[in-house]
Write a protein that holds these residues in place. Structure first.
Motif, PDB file in Angstrom:
ATOM      1  N   ALA A  40       0.831  -1.205   0.000  1.00  0.00           N
ATOM      2  CA  ALA A  40       0.000   0.000   0.000  1.00  0.00           C
ATOM      3  C   ALA A  40       0.866   1.256   0.000  1.00  0.00           C
ATOM      4  O   ALA A  40       0.607   2.208  -0.743  1.00  0.00           O
ATOM      5  N   SER A  43       2.620   1.999  -3.250  1.00  0.00           N
ATOM      6  CA  SER A  43       1.737   2.452  -4.324  1.00  0.00           C
ATOM      7  C   SER A  43       1.334   3.927  -4.177  1.00  0.00           C
ATOM      8  O   SER A  43       0.644   4.468  -5.032  1.00  0.00           O
ATOM      9  N   LEU A  44       1.778   4.568  -3.111  1.00  0.00           N
ATOM     10  CA  LEU A  44       1.451   5.980  -2.900  1.00  0.00           C
ATOM     11  C   LEU A  44       2.085   6.843  -3.985  1.00  0.00           C
ATOM     12  O   LEU A  44       3.190   6.539  -4.450  1.00  0.00           O
ATOM     13  N   GLU A  58      -4.991   8.613   1.395  1.00  0.00           N
ATOM     14  CA  GLU A  58      -4.464   8.227   0.082  1.00  0.00           C
ATOM     15  C   GLU A  58      -4.546   6.710  -0.108  1.00  0.00           C
ATOM     16  O   GLU A  58      -4.947   6.228  -1.168  1.00  0.00           O
ATOM     17  N   VAL A  59      -4.189   5.953   0.918  1.00  0.00           N
ATOM     18  CA  VAL A  59      -4.266   4.487   0.826  1.00  0.00           C
ATOM     19  C   VAL A  59      -5.716   4.054   0.643  1.00  0.00           C
ATOM     20  O   VAL A  59      -6.012   3.134  -0.122  1.00  0.00           O
ATOM     21  N   GLN A  61      -8.012   5.466  -0.933  1.00  0.00           N
ATOM     22  CA  GLN A  61      -8.502   5.762  -2.275  1.00  0.00           C
ATOM     23  C   GLN A  61      -8.000   4.761  -3.299  1.00  0.00           C
ATOM     24  O   GLN A  61      -8.393   4.808  -4.451  1.00  0.00           O
ATOM     25  N   ARG A  62      -7.123   3.875  -2.912  1.00  0.00           N
ATOM     26  CA  ARG A  62      -6.509   2.928  -3.865  1.00  0.00           C
ATOM     27  C   ARG A  62      -7.315   1.660  -3.937  1.00  0.00           C
ATOM     28  O   ARG A  62      -7.908   1.186  -3.096  1.00  0.00           O
TER      29      ARG A  62
END
Length: 62
Positions: A40, A43-44, A58-59, A61-62
């Motif tokens: 996670a 992937s930011l 942000e995490v 929203q993935r």
């Protein structure tokens, strides 16, 4: 991504904000973050994060 936010925040203890993605990933690695948390965080987007809440958002929203 399906990451436990409490587990993720435990791995980010000691991060000084604002922090870059690299600083966040490095700190999590030092704290022995699991595969899900590391995935996670890796992937930011490349940017500065000003708080743990900003990382969680942000995490999420993935």
């Amino acid at each position: 991504m399906d990451v436990n936010p409490i587990e993720m925040q435990k791995c980010l203890g000691g991060v000084h904000y604002p922090a870059s993605k690299r600083e966040i990933v490095d700190q999590a690695k030092e704290h022995g973050a699991g595969k899900d948390v590391m995935g996670a965080l890796k992937s930011l987007p490349e940017k500065e994060y000003d708080s743990p809440a900003a990382i969680n958002k942000e995490v999420g929203q993935r």
